[in-house]
Design a protein around this motif. Structure first.
Motif, mmCIF file in Angstrom:
data_model
loop_
_atom_site.group_PDB
_atom_site.id
_atom_site.type_symbol
_atom_site.label_atom_id
_atom_site.label_comp_id
_atom_site.label_asym_id
_atom_site.label_seq_id
_atom_site.Cartn_x
_atom_site.Cartn_y
_atom_site.Cartn_z
ATOM 1 N N VAL A 8 45.132 51.484 43.998
ATOM 2 C CA VAL A 8 44.821 52.861 43.598
ATOM 3 C C VAL A 8 44.088 52.822 42.257
ATOM 4 O O VAL A 8 44.478 52.087 41.357
ATOM 5 C CB VAL A 8 46.122 53.682 43.437
ATOM 6 C CG1 VAL A 8 45.808 55.087 42.938
ATOM 7 C CG2 VAL A 8 46.888 53.742 44.735
ATOM 8 N N SER A 9 43.017 53.580 42.152
ATOM 9 C CA SER A 9 42.362 53.718 40.853
ATOM 10 C C SER A 9 42.041 55.196 40.622
ATOM 11 O O SER A 9 42.057 55.991 41.557
ATOM 12 C CB SER A 9 41.096 52.872 40.800
ATOM 13 O OG SER A 9 40.218 53.303 41.791
ATOM 14 N N ILE A 10 41.738 55.503 39.360
ATOM 15 C CA ILE A 10 41.500 56.910 39.018
ATOM 16 C C ILE A 10 40.011 57.179 39.011
ATOM 17 O O ILE A 10 39.223 56.301 38.638
ATOM 18 C CB ILE A 10 42.070 57.208 37.617
ATOM 19 C CG1 ILE A 10 43.518 56.730 37.557
ATOM 20 C CG2 ILE A 10 41.985 58.686 37.287
ATOM 21 C CD1 ILE A 10 44.051 56.668 36.165
ATOM 22 N N THR A 11 39.627 58.363 39.411
ATOM 23 C CA THR A 11 38.210 58.763 39.337
ATOM 24 C C THR A 11 37.760 58.629 37.890
ATOM 25 O O THR A 11 38.445 59.079 36.973
ATOM 26 C CB THR A 11 38.062 60.231 39.786
ATOM 27 O OG1 THR A 11 38.645 60.342 41.065
ATOM 28 C CG2 THR A 11 36.623 60.645 39.823
ATOM 29 N N THR A 12 36.603 57.927 37.712
ATOM 30 C CA THR A 12 36.161 57.675 36.336
ATOM 31 C C THR A 12 35.397 58.870 35.776
ATOM 32 O O THR A 12 34.973 59.759 36.518
ATOM 33 C CB THR A 12 35.217 56.465 36.298
ATOM 34 O OG1 THR A 12 34.109 56.778 37.129
ATOM 35 C CG2 THR A 12 35.900 55.206 36.766
ATOM 36 N N TYR A 34 50.231 63.504 35.948
ATOM 37 C CA TYR A 34 50.294 62.058 35.705
ATOM 38 C C TYR A 34 49.285 61.376 36.614
ATOM 39 O O TYR A 34 48.830 61.923 37.618
ATOM 40 C CB TYR A 34 51.714 61.517 35.937
ATOM 41 C CG TYR A 34 52.085 61.360 37.398
ATOM 42 C CD1 TYR A 34 51.768 60.171 38.088
ATOM 43 C CD2 TYR A 34 52.740 62.390 38.083
ATOM 44 C CE1 TYR A 34 52.113 60.045 39.432
ATOM 45 C CE2 TYR A 34 53.066 62.250 39.406
ATOM 46 C CZ TYR A 34 52.747 61.078 40.092
ATOM 47 O OH TYR A 34 53.047 60.956 41.410
ATOM 48 N N SER A 35 48.916 60.151 36.217
ATOM 49 C CA SER A 35 48.047 59.355 37.104
ATOM 50 C C SER A 35 48.491 57.904 37.024
ATOM 51 O O SER A 35 48.882 57.414 35.954
ATOM 52 C CB SER A 35 46.582 59.486 36.696
ATOM 53 O OG SER A 35 46.378 58.867 35.468
ATOM 54 N N LEU A 36 48.416 57.242 38.177
ATOM 55 C CA LEU A 36 48.833 55.844 38.264
ATOM 56 C C LEU A 36 47.708 55.047 38.910
ATOM 57 O O LEU A 36 47.151 55.449 39.935
ATOM 58 C CB LEU A 36 50.098 55.764 39.132
ATOM 59 C CG LEU A 36 50.644 54.356 39.382
ATOM 60 C CD1 LEU A 36 51.218 53.747 38.107
ATOM 61 C CD2 LEU A 36 51.732 54.403 40.462
ATOM 62 N N SER A 37 47.353 53.954 38.293
ATOM 63 C CA SER A 37 46.300 53.128 38.913
ATOM 64 C C SER A 37 46.625 51.672 38.687
ATOM 65 O O SER A 37 47.350 51.312 37.752
ATOM 66 C CB SER A 37 44.939 53.451 38.303
ATOM 67 O OG SER A 37 44.947 53.124 36.936
ATOM 68 N N GLN A 38 46.058 50.854 39.575
ATOM 69 C CA GLN A 38 46.300 49.423 39.428
ATOM 70 C C GLN A 38 45.391 48.871 38.325
ATOM 71 O O GLN A 38 44.488 49.560 37.848
ATOM 72 C CB GLN A 38 46.028 48.709 40.744
ATOM 73 C CG GLN A 38 44.545 48.679 41.078
ATOM 74 C CD GLN A 38 44.263 48.057 42.423
ATOM 75 O OE1 GLN A 38 43.630 48.680 43.257
ATOM 76 N NE2 GLN A 38 44.759 46.862 42.639
ATOM 77 N N THR A 39 45.578 47.607 37.928
ATOM 78 C CA THR A 39 44.722 46.960 36.940
ATOM 79 C C THR A 39 43.288 46.996 37.453
ATOM 80 O O THR A 39 43.044 46.711 38.628
ATOM 81 C CB THR A 39 45.156 45.493 36.767
ATOM 82 O OG1 THR A 39 46.566 45.492 36.571
ATOM 83 C CG2 THR A 39 44.460 44.853 35.604
ATOM 84 N N THR A 40 42.371 47.363 36.582
ATOM 85 C CA THR A 40 40.977 47.436 37.045
ATOM 86 C C THR A 40 40.353 46.045 37.016
ATOM 87 O O THR A 40 40.857 45.137 36.351
ATOM 88 C CB THR A 40 40.143 48.358 36.131
ATOM 89 O OG1 THR A 40 40.215 47.822 34.820
ATOM 90 C CG2 THR A 40 40.644 49.776 36.158
ATOM 91 N N LEU A 41 39.242 45.959 37.705
ATOM 92 C CA LEU A 41 38.503 44.691 37.713
ATOM 93 C C LEU A 41 38.087 44.332 36.287
ATOM 94 O O LEU A 41 38.077 43.174 35.884
ATOM 95 C CB LEU A 41 37.262 44.855 38.608
ATOM 96 C CG LEU A 41 36.562 43.582 39.037
ATOM 97 C CD1 LEU A 41 37.500 42.642 39.756
ATOM 98 C CD2 LEU A 41 35.361 43.914 39.906
ATOM 99 N N GLU A 42 37.785 45.372 35.526
ATOM 100 C CA GLU A 42 37.376 45.171 34.144
ATOM 101 C C GLU A 42 38.479 44.486 33.341
ATOM 102 O O GLU A 42 38.233 43.600 32.535
ATOM 103 C CB GLU A 42 37.022 46.518 33.521
ATOM 104 C CG GLU A 42 36.381 46.372 32.167
ATOM 105 C CD GLU A 42 35.692 47.637 31.730
ATOM 106 O OE1 GLU A 42 35.182 48.351 32.609
ATOM 107 O OE2 GLU A 42 35.682 47.913 30.539
ATOM 108 N N GLN A 43 39.717 44.911 33.609
ATOM 109 C CA GLN A 43 40.833 44.294 32.880
ATOM 110 C C GLN A 43 40.979 42.817 33.260
ATOM 111 O O GLN A 43 41.231 41.977 32.415
ATOM 112 C CB GLN A 43 42.127 45.072 33.151
ATOM 113 C CG GLN A 43 42.164 46.366 32.349
ATOM 114 C CD GLN A 43 43.220 47.315 32.864
ATOM 115 O OE1 GLN A 43 43.412 47.482 34.071
ATOM 116 N NE2 GLN A 43 43.907 47.972 31.952
#
Ligand SMILES: Nc1ncnc2c1ncn2[C@@H]1O[C@H](COP(=O)(O)OP(=O)(O)OP(=O)(O)O)[C@@H](O)[C@H]1O
Length: 915
Positions: free
Chosen positions: A42-46, A894-903
């Protein structure tokens, strides 16, 4: 569904339905094995996506207000992307027709540049001619020697200061006095010194000479006359001797007085004529004309011819230097902009590139050459244009100079990175080397001797073509000057025998009849031979640099050395190879590709390495890309992405390993490999004076697309990349984004099997970036294999089916974006909005429910946590926990997202920085 890339799908979930997320994820987790779902996240809309959405809505309104044209640039391109299918052609030119298309493309390119950038050719083609004309005109203004007036031969010179005397017999005194005074009215004749007979007169002369001194006497007593009667014995036909009494008139002259013989004879002749004709009105007036030049005149004359010859030599050095140096500008620009490399990659053979360049420049060289001759004609420089042969010789010399100087400038152009710098330094080099010889050789000739000067002349001609040209001009001038001067002398046989330097044999004469084939000081045979040799030498140099022969030899030597060194377990640069454990996916790919055949995938890169001197920029990477896949190379600056690309595109040699494009090795069969690649380099490798459409036409011709299909191909690309309204404008007017689109369009011509994209969206605004992504997705769908480098994680996520993170020339991980995130993601990011009163309670609750969590940031109403990853915890469980907290703790959002590729990427970079 928002998008799908390879085996990954991206769905947009509405925030309002967050309460159903636990159930939805639970179901997904349940069916995961059944549907063979490898992983999901899951990721958040940027913010960028938000920006684009807002922009899209704004443009929708704009489209309605302003009509269709602007909308073309901003609007939806979906329909246009479909046209990319038309960019593919089934048949291509082959053989002679293929090369003819290339020739046409290259000449059209030069023609367009010439017309659009004509001001650049003023210093190259016009100013040199004006300069030559000015100097030729100036040389005509130097005053020449004046012809001397006729010299009267009379008694005047001998009556200066002291009056002149004439010696004669008493009975002849009156007529002689009359004649002398009639002819010389203002003459202050002192006296007619008379004597009754010749003997007495001779005695008087001797006495006067002694008393007055020879010199003084000679200057005032030039002439004398007397009668002498003699008996002459003669023989008749019968042989009987008879004696005749004859009276001679003796006309004497003093040899101290230069004109005296002529003066004496003319007075005597007048006397005799008057006596014989019994007339008193006869006078003879004698002049000496033309006179031989005086010493000062001769010197002046020599100066004039010498300074004119020098002026023409000097003019030709400067003018020709400007002409030939101008040929470097376009080459430097084209090479530095990488446009030349793009053309080579698309199919242009180096020999054809240089041949068409030489033909174009050769024609440009002819323009000033013939204008120079016109200038000589207009200013009537006889030494160059009076004879057909000398015009021919002049043309031959200039053409031979062109043969030498043009490839010399080509070789030199490789040294420079900017056209103005290259042009200026090459002009200066030519002028300085031309002038050094032109000044030094005459000085050596005067201070040492002609032989030493000639040795220097030959040496300098061998090394410096521009000096050689100036020397040819000077010699040609002097030779013709000598020939002309001698022509009148040799007409008279009397003089001819007396002037061997003019009329003698070929060795004696100061000029030569065949200047081009004469091997001594008078001729130019050495210069001609040197021009020919230099021409071949500089062509060889140009080709050697173009083909990087020297680099290849050095590379071969070095790689041999490196291999030996590497066997000891050390890298070449002296560092110990880091023993960091390689990623399992990277190792698996290496194993998979180790035994792969070159044609098992569209792109295969096998353990490829790049050395720049001692710097190992790429340390052995392996990957493959199948038809319709996209492989992304992610890495920080200096990771080795561009070096990898440059090896694939043939711009740089492969130090070790190999790569295959559709089965063709880039090491051994680069030409075939290159023709299957469309390349979009990091910087826009386009000629900015051409329009977008002209550029695409040029590449379509280079790709060998049939002439009648080119409009369809080009138009479909223009529509697809969305530069329709700019297509006919010069590229220099394009925005950065449009230039990037065009670079992409160039790579797409003919829809190659492989597309290499080096940071295709760098410096492009988010909207244009999306357009480029859409184009690339379509291209991928059409079956092209894509390899791209990028600093943008989002770009890789959007486009790549597989990607690798590259650090210091090595792959740190390899796989799909989701696979890498799942494998290397350390945790989750949780953002919670609460009212200030509940913040402390929420913090405590989060730490209790998710042990190991860290509060990374806290703003007025926002808490930012990093949750530790727990393999037993699923997405449904996480959302369940959070949903259950919403009401009791009054969490508004609230929002929950996994580690991004950037991280993940930053983590690898940080690790690498710590090595
Ligand atoms: N022509 C060259 N001569 C010497 N060293 C070079 C050359 N080109 C690149 N390098 C070096 O090789 C390393 C890799 O550079 P490269 O340009 O391939 O990295 P990159 O990942 O493409 O970086 P960027 O994202 O900035 O383009 C760097 O250390 C760079 O300094």
């Amino acid at each position: 569904m928002h998008s799908s890339v390879g085996t990954e799908g991206l769905f947009l979930l509405p925030n309002a339905d967050r309460h159903v997320f636990p159930a939805m994820f639970k179901e997904l987790e349940d069916i995961q094995p059944q549907y063979n779902i490898e992983s999901f996240g899951v990721s958040i809309t940027t913010m960028e996506e938000v920006f684009l959405k807002v922009n899209e809505l704004a443009n929708e309104r704009k489209r309605l207000e302003e009509g269709a044209e602007e909308a073309m640039d901003y609007g939806d391109h979906n329909r246009e992307y479909e046209k990319l299918e038309n960019a593919r052609t089934s048949t291509r030119y082959t053989g002679a027709a293929y090369y003819w298309q290339h020739t046409k493309a290259l000449f059209i390119k030069r023609g367009i540049f010439f017309l659009r950038k004509w001001t650049q050719f003023i210093p190259q083609l016009i100013i040199p001619v004006l300069y030559m004309a000015l100097l030729v005109w100036a040389s005509g203004q130097i005053p020449g020697p004046k012809e001397q007036d006729p010299l009267n031969l009379d008694m005047f010179p001998y009556a200066k200061g002291e009056k002149a005397n004439v010696y004669t017999l008493s009975d002849m005194a009156d007529p002689f006095k009359k004649i002398i005074l009639e002819e010389n009215k203002d003459l202050g004749l002192n006296a007619i010194i008379t004597s009754s007979n010749s003997t007495l007169m001779m005695e008087k002369i001797v006495d006067d000479t002694k008393s007055k001194g020879t010199r003084h006497f000679g200057l005032h007593n030039p002439v004398g006359f007397n009668y002498v009667t003699q008996n002459i014995t003669a023989f008749e036909e019968t042989a009987n001797p008879i004696t005749v009494n004859i009276t001679f008139l003796n006309s004497a002259f003093n040899n101290f007085a230069l004109h005296s013989p002529a003066v004496s004879v003319v007075i005597a002749d007048t006397f005799l004529l008057r006596q014989l004709l019994e007339r008193e009105d006869i006078n003879i007036h004698v002049v000496n004309h033309p006179l031989p030049p005086t010493n000062s005149d001769s010197l002046k004359n020599k100066d004039i011819s010498g300074s004119s010859a020098f002026l023409y030599g000097y003019a030709v050095i400067v003018s020709m230097s400007m002409v030939v140096s101008g040929f470097s500008s376009f080459l430097i620009r084209e090479r530095k902009k990488k446009s030349k490399h793009m053309q080579m990659m698309a199919g242009i053979r180096p020999w054809l590139y240089w041949l068409t360049t030489a033909v174009w420049d050769g024609v440009c060289f002819l323009i000033p050459t013939f204008l120079f001759i016109l200038v000589f004609k207009l200013f009537n420089i006889k030494q160059y244009i009076s004879r057909g042969e000398s015009i021919g010789e002049l043309i031959i010399i200039m053409l031979l100079y062109g043969w030498t100087a043009i490839p010399f400038v080509y070789s030199f152009s490789f040294v420079f990175d900017t056209a103005p710098k290259g042009y200026t330094l090459i002009v200066m080099f030519n002028i300085v080397t031309g002038m050094i010889g032109s000044i030094a050789v005459p000085i050596i000739s005067q201070t040492a001797n002609d032989d030493i000067a000639y040795t220097w002349e030959v040496l300098l001609s061998f090394v410096f073509p521009t000096y050689s040209l100036a020397n040819c001009f000077t010699k040609l001038y002097n030779n013709e000057f000598g020939r002309e001067a001698c022509e009148s002398v040799c007409k008279t046989s009397l003089f001819a025998s007396l002037a061997p330097t003019c009329c003698g044999n070929a060795d004696e004469r100061i000029y030569t009849d065949n200047i081009l084939s004469t091997f001594n000081k008078k001729g130019l045979a050495y210069a001609i031979i040197f021009f020919v040799i230099q021409g071949f030498f500089f062509w060889f140099t140009t080709i050697a640099i173009e083909k990087n022969w020297w680099g290849k030899v050095r590379g071969m030597c070095k790689s041999r050395g490196k291999k030996g060194f590497a066997n000891n377990g050390f890298s070449w640069d002296g560092e110990m190879e880091t023993n960091s454990i390689e990623d399992s996916d990277v190792i698996a790919e290496k194993h998979k590709m180790a035994n792969a055949n070159g044609s098992d995938a569209t792109v295969i890169v096998k353990d490829i390495k790049k050395w720049y001197g001692n710097n190992n920029a790429v340390k052995g990477i392996t990957f493959h890309v199948d038809k319709g896949d996209c492989f992304g190379l992610l890495g920080v600056n200096g990771a080795g992405k561009t070096s990898t690309f440059q090896m694939l595109t043939g711009e740089n040699d492969v130090s070790e390993g190999d790569a295959f494009i559709s089965g063709y090795s880039v090491r051994t069969n680069w030409r075939d490999a290159g023709e299957r690649i469309g390349y979009c380099p990091q910087y826009d490798a386009i000629i900015k004076e051409m329009s977008g459409e002209e550029t695409l036409y040029m590449f379509a011709r280079i790709r060998g697309i049939h002439e009648n299909q080119i409009p369809t191909v080009v138009n479909s690309i223009i529509d697809a990349i969305g530069i329709g309204i700019y297509a006919k404008r010069q590229i220099k007017t394009y925005s950065g984004g449009n230039k990037r689109r065009l670079s992409l369009g160039v790579a797409l011509v003919g829809m190659p099997e492989v597309l290499l994209l080096d940071e295709p969206t760098s410096g492009v605004d988010p909207k244009a970036r999306r357009v480029i992504w859409d184009i690339l997705s379509k291209v991928r769908e059409l079956g092209t294999a894509l390899v791209l480098t990028s600093h943008s994680m989002e770009e890789c996520e959007a486009l790549c089916t597989n990607l690798a993170i590259m650090v210091y020339g090595k792959f740190k991980c390899l796989g799909s974006a989701q696979h890498i995130k799942s494998k290397y993601g350390e945790g989750y990011t949780l953002l919670i909005r609460v009212d200030e009163n509940n913040a402390e309670k929420v913090k405590r609750e989060i730490f209790a429910r998710f042990p190991g969590s860290i509060l990374k940031e806290q703003h007025v109403q926002q808490l930012n946590f990093e949750l530790k990853r727990n393999h037993r915890q699923t997405w449904s469980m996480l959302f369940d926990e959070l949903e259950s907290m919403c009401e009791p703790f009054n969490m508004s959002d609230y929002s929950l997202s996994q580690t991004t590729l950037e991280q993940v990427f930053l983590e690898f970079s940080r690790e690498a920085a710590n090595i």
